[in-house]
Design an enzyme around this catalytic site. Structure first.
Site, short mmCIF file in Angstrom:
data_model
loop_
_atom_site.label_atom_id
_atom_site.label_comp_id
_atom_site.label_asym_id
_atom_site.label_seq_id
_atom_site.Cartn_x
_atom_site.Cartn_y
_atom_site.Cartn_z
N GLU A 22 66.46 63.77 32.94
CA GLU A 22 65.75 62.63 33.54
C GLU A 22 66.31 62.34 34.93
O GLU A 22 67.53 62.36 35.14
CB GLU A 22 65.90 61.41 32.62
N ASP A 25 64.63 65.84 38.72
CA ASP A 25 63.67 66.69 39.45
C ASP A 25 63.76 66.51 40.96
O ASP A 25 63.37 67.40 41.71
CB ASP A 25 62.23 66.55 38.92
N GLY A 110 51.46 53.26 32.49
CA GLY A 110 52.76 52.60 32.70
C GLY A 110 53.72 52.78 31.54
O GLY A 110 54.65 52.00 31.37
N ALA A 111 53.50 53.81 30.72
CA ALA A 111 54.36 54.02 29.56
C ALA A 111 55.33 55.18 29.78
O ALA A 111 56.02 55.60 28.86
CB ALA A 111 53.51 54.29 28.33
N GLY A 112 55.38 55.70 31.00
CA GLY A 112 56.31 56.79 31.28
C GLY A 112 55.78 58.14 30.82
O GLY A 112 56.56 59.09 30.66
N ASP A 160 56.36 65.94 36.58
CA ASP A 160 55.17 65.48 35.84
C ASP A 160 53.99 66.41 36.11
O ASP A 160 53.22 66.76 35.20
CB ASP A 160 54.78 64.05 36.28
C1 GLA Z 1 58.87 59.73 37.08
C2 GLA Z 1 58.65 60.64 38.27
C3 GLA Z 1 59.22 62.04 37.96
C4 GLA Z 1 60.66 61.98 37.48
C5 GLA Z 1 60.81 60.94 36.38
C6 GLA Z 1 62.25 60.72 36.00
O1 GLA Z 1 58.14 60.17 35.98
O2 GLA Z 1 57.28 60.75 38.55
O3 GLA Z 1 59.10 62.85 39.11
O4 GLA Z 1 61.53 61.73 38.55
O5 GLA Z 1 60.26 59.69 36.75
O6 GLA Z 1 62.79 61.87 35.46
#
Ligand code: GLA
Length: 388
Positions: A22, A25, A110-112, A160
């Site tokens: 996490e 990137d 917005g949930a990651g 992502d």
């Molecule tokens: C978000 C960003 C990604 C990455 C994550 C954390 O999803 O879009 O590029 O940095 O946070 O790992």
């Protein structure tokens, strides 16, 4: 244009999870994401009209514009991503054809889980296909990333977009964010599974905390390179160099860098673990491996909470409560942070356990939010099919 030449295309663009790595990137790391069975679905229809009409079906909103108006249009929300993708694809004035695009999504926003990356990747992929622009998947990923940078103001990494475009069913991807190499691999969990818990706390990546962390680490990288010119990435930094560099950094940046260095090491360890797990015969006892994997997830959570400082009270509450349950091997916040989902590794039976509703009731009582568990399958990346 003859009616028969008007193209109709359906595109499916998935969201993603990330096992580990996490915030690596944009910190020279290797990340371990996967596309999931939650996606944005688009129908592209060429038309004889002079405009592009886009309907966001879930929101009951639509936007119609002339190609020539796009550059000067004022946008917010999903329209900003649409505008960004169209402009970066080079459609700033000329009209290859009229278009009617409808889209809907089952990726919670917005949930990651990268709903915005899925939107941009699917849109870019569809335009590339309909107008035969010949861009590669990696070019589309970079373009979708630039949409976030230039139009949404989030200086995100590339994880992502790569997960959404390159995902493979039942596989995680080891994505090297420097070389852009992508190595799919399986994680034979044998009796355990990964699932998500949506805290329902909506994060706001653009709220500058994300960009601010990126900027502080880039500044630290400048100092690192000045002191140790042989370094090519943070992956090369050894313990002695880290210690020396720490003296030049303010305490907050020191903490953040310590997270990055430790997370890089955890990803390496999990890659090795995955290789060893792959050698196990089906049904072979893998408790030790699973326990180790769970420990890494928990360590990452602590790092994100205490060192990188991107967690929040609600997520920490859920993480602690989940980890105290029988059958749970590990859990961590996932994605950019400040809300969103927890990734949980647990014995398969846990998902159906009575413990979860009780725990969610306690969470709701305390925070007024109805957390939800989500089962995910690791899925293929963006795909399309022509409709007749
Ligand atoms: C978000 C960003 C990604 C990455 C994550 C954390 O999803 O879009 O590029 O940095 O946070 O790992």
């Amino acid at each position: 244009m003859e009616t028969s030449t008007l193209k109709r295309l359906r595109v499916i663009a998935p969201g993603r999870i990330n096992l580990l790595g996490e915030h690596l990137d944009y910190n020279h790391g290797i990340v371990l994401p996967a596309a999931i069975d939650r996606f944005v679905e688009f129908d592209f229809n060429e038309t004889h009209r002079p405009t592009v009409l886009i309907e966001a079906l879930d929101l009951n909103e639509q936007w119609e514009f002339l190609w020539s108006e796009l550059n000067d249009s004022f946008t917010t929300g999903w329209k900003t991503y649409v505008k960004g993708v169209f402009l970066l694809m080079g459609f700033d004035s000329h009209a290859p054809s009229g278009l009617h695009i409808r889209f809907k999504s089952n990726i919670p926003i917005g949930a990651g889980l990268s709903s915005s990356a899925a939107l941009c990747c699917g849109l870019a992929y569809g335009l590339n296909e309909i107008y035969a622009l010949g861009k590669s998947r990696m070019e589309l990923a970079l373009l979708a990333q630039q949409t976030e940078h230039q139009f949404a103001g989030v200086k995100c990494g590339l994880m992502d977009q790569v997960a959404s475009l390159f995902g493979q069913a039942n596989h995680l991807l080891a994505f090297d964010c420097i070389s852009h190499d992508i190595t799919p691999f399986e994680l034979p969990l044998q009796g355990a599974q990964l699932f998500l818990i949506d805290s329902k706390v909506k994060h706001n990546l653009a709220s500058s905390a994300y960009n601010e962390r990126r900027a502080s680490l880039e500044e630290a990288w400048g100092l690192a390179r000045a002191s140790f010119p042989h370094l090519e990435t943070w992956r090369d930094l050894n313990a002695a160099e880290f210690e020396q560099l720490s003296f030049q950094l303010v305490a907050t940046t020191q903490k953040r860098l310590s997270y990055v260095v430790e997370e890089i090491a955890r990803v390496r360890a999990v890659q090795n673990l995955a290789k060893e797990m792959a050698l196990l015969a089906p049904g072979q006892h893998s408790e030790v491996f699973l326990a180790q994997l769970g420990t890494y997830l928990n360590q990452t959570h602590v790092g994100l909470q205490a060192q990188y400082e991107v967690s929040c009270e609600e997520i920490d509450f859920l993480q602690e409560a989940i980890c105290a349950q029988k059958g749970v091997l590990g859990a961590r916040m996932m994605g950019g942070g400040f809300g969103g989902c927890l990734l949980v590794l647990a014995k398969a039976s846990f998902f159906f356990d009575r413990a979860l509703p009780t725990l969610f009731a306690a969470y709701e009582k305390r925070y007024g939010l109805a957390a939800e568990s989500i089962k995910v399958k690791l899925n293929n990346g963006v795909s399309s099919v022509y409709l007749t």
